[in-house]
Design a protein around this motif. Sequence first.
Motif, PDB file in Angstrom:
ATOM      1  N   VAL A 291       0.849  -1.193   0.000  1.00 50.30           N
ATOM      2  CA  VAL A 291       0.000   0.000   0.000  1.00 50.30           C
ATOM      3  C   VAL A 291       0.882   1.240   0.000  1.00 50.30           C
ATOM      4  O   VAL A 291       1.857   1.327   0.761  1.00 50.30           O
ATOM      5  N   TYR A 295      -3.382   3.604  -1.068  1.00 46.01           N
ATOM      6  CA  TYR A 295      -3.855   2.924  -2.277  1.00 46.01           C
ATOM      7  C   TYR A 295      -3.096   1.614  -2.438  1.00 46.01           C
ATOM      8  O   TYR A 295      -1.873   1.568  -2.250  1.00 46.01           O
ATOM      9  N   ILE A 296      -3.815   0.547  -2.798  1.00 42.14           N
ATOM     10  CA  ILE A 296      -3.157  -0.745  -2.974  1.00 42.14           C
ATOM     11  C   ILE A 296      -2.341  -0.742  -4.258  1.00 42.14           C
ATOM     12  O   ILE A 296      -2.688  -0.089  -5.241  1.00 42.14           O
ATOM     13  N   GLN A 297      -1.247  -1.514  -4.220  1.00 44.05           N
ATOM     14  CA  GLN A 297      -0.356  -1.640  -5.364  1.00 44.05           C
ATOM     15  C   GLN A 297      -0.477  -3.054  -5.945  1.00 44.05           C
ATOM     16  O   GLN A 297      -1.347  -3.830  -5.557  1.00 44.05           O
ATOM     17  N   HIS A 326      -8.659   0.801   2.722  1.00 45.25           N
ATOM     18  CA  HIS A 326      -7.884   1.555   1.737  1.00 45.25           C
ATOM     19  C   HIS A 326      -8.832   2.250   0.759  1.00 45.25           C
ATOM     20  O   HIS A 326      -9.960   1.816   0.529  1.00 45.25           O
ATOM     21  N   ASP A 328      -9.122   2.369  -2.325  1.00 45.63           N
ATOM     22  CA  ASP A 328      -9.622   1.572  -3.455  1.00 45.63           C
ATOM     23  C   ASP A 328     -10.961   0.905  -3.142  1.00 45.63           C
ATOM     24  O   ASP A 328     -11.715   0.578  -4.061  1.00 45.63           O
ATOM     25  N   PHE A 329     -11.247   0.720  -1.843  1.00 43.40           N
ATOM     26  CA  PHE A 329     -12.455  -0.013  -1.454  1.00 43.40           C
ATOM     27  C   PHE A 329     -13.618   0.914  -1.095  1.00 43.40           C
ATOM     28  O   PHE A 329     -14.692   0.443  -0.714  1.00 43.40           O
ATOM     29  N   HIS A 330     -13.410   2.241  -1.184  1.00 45.29           N
ATOM     30  CA  HIS A 330     -14.501   3.218  -1.087  1.00 45.29           C
ATOM     31  C   HIS A 330     -15.339   3.049   0.183  1.00 45.29           C
ATOM     32  O   HIS A 330     -16.570   3.125   0.156  1.00 45.29           O
ATOM     33  N   GLU A 336     -13.781  -4.944  -0.333  1.00 46.12           N
ATOM     34  CA  GLU A 336     -12.495  -5.488   0.113  1.00 46.12           C
ATOM     35  C   GLU A 336     -12.548  -7.012   0.204  1.00 46.12           C
ATOM     36  O   GLU A 336     -11.627  -7.701  -0.253  1.00 46.12           O
ATOM     37  N   PHE A 339     -12.334  -8.508  -3.220  1.00 45.80           N
ATOM     38  CA  PHE A 339     -10.969  -8.422  -3.755  1.00 45.80           C
ATOM     39  C   PHE A 339     -10.103  -9.548  -3.215  1.00 45.80           C
ATOM     40  O   PHE A 339      -9.420 -10.265  -3.975  1.00 45.80           O
TER      41      PHE A 339
END
Length: 392
Positions: A291, A295-297, A326, A328-330, A336, A339
């Motif tokens: 992260v 934000y996830i990588q 994170h 990305d998961f809003h 999450e 994912f």
Amino acid sequence: MTSLCVVPFTLLLLFVSCSARPLYQLPSKEHKGTKQPLQTSRPYNVAHRGSNGEFPEETSAAYLRAIEEGADFIETDIIATKDGVLICHHDVYLDVTTNIADHKEFADRKRTYEVEGGNIPGFFIVDFTWKELQTLRTKQRYPFRDQQYNGKFPIITFEEYISIALDAPRIVGIYPEMKSPVFINEHVKWPNGKIFEDVFVETLKKYGYKGSYLSKDWLKQPCFIQSFAPSSIVHVSNQTDLPKIFLIDDVTVLTQDTNQTYSEITSDAYLDYIKSYVVGIGPWKDTLVPVVNNYIQAPSDLVARAHARDLQVHPYIYRNDNQSLHFDFHQDPYIEYDFWINKIGVDGLFTDFTGSLHNFQEWTSPLSTSDNIDGYSAYLLHKIANMLQKYK
């Protein structure tokens, strides 16, 4: 239906009798009939310290709620008191999750100890007897979570935790961690040269926990043993065939016993070595998927390398709080879960919010028959209904 009412009723009893010890007997004699078996067809829902998103962690209430909400396993950390009693508590100190500061009779017990490479001041469990610890009450670790149960529930023993699992109206596994074994063995001594790990395994054997992963004995009373200390895992491997999980911290952190970084011990060579002792690994989830700026990588290849060696992967910790999700998961824990389960392909998840993971897996199950639509559609309809209610 009648048996399912036991859990909320027990919660009520514990709340009303908060100043007393737990009301169940040891060992459990309830629910002698056939129980619903452990589900093994999808990733395990591991209640991290119980349902501690709702109740103070590692308390009877947190574990009972987790069972009510559908946990496959209830997870705990095990530490020893000054007089060698094994208890459920995450930190080796008492400051953050108990009301020790309110007990002026213990004011002179404050110490500074070296714990896993750092000097930490506080009130340490190894300086208190079990009788003394019974006078304390627990509190919620995080200030942004519900504080109404602070001061209501006592610390519980390893045996009491086991009894909660055995009393469940269906088969519920346990997932105990040998916590800070190097520190515990330095400060607590048992008769006849026994060490922390020996007493830990003896307790599991006392209550009938035995058997290799998915064996008949294991399925009756499921248990994973976990530790961050590889030498502890090797030690107990000579005493029990119960499945073990090797926990993995941030790759820059040193292990407490071998002075290796977790980067070194996630190498192919080390995975080849440890697979003789464990059935899986339990990595911090940001080790698997790095992260940056929340934000996830791109995911690492650790899951693939573990699976190639028939090792399960049970990452930690999944939390619904906005502070933990994170970007990305809003702010949606279900995104999450989707994912990690469907893209990363993990085999179990440590979560603070057992009910939300259980709901996601139920709603997205291919066996779902809700309104003759597939599970994911049911999940989407649920989300839409919540949005409509919110903006009514």
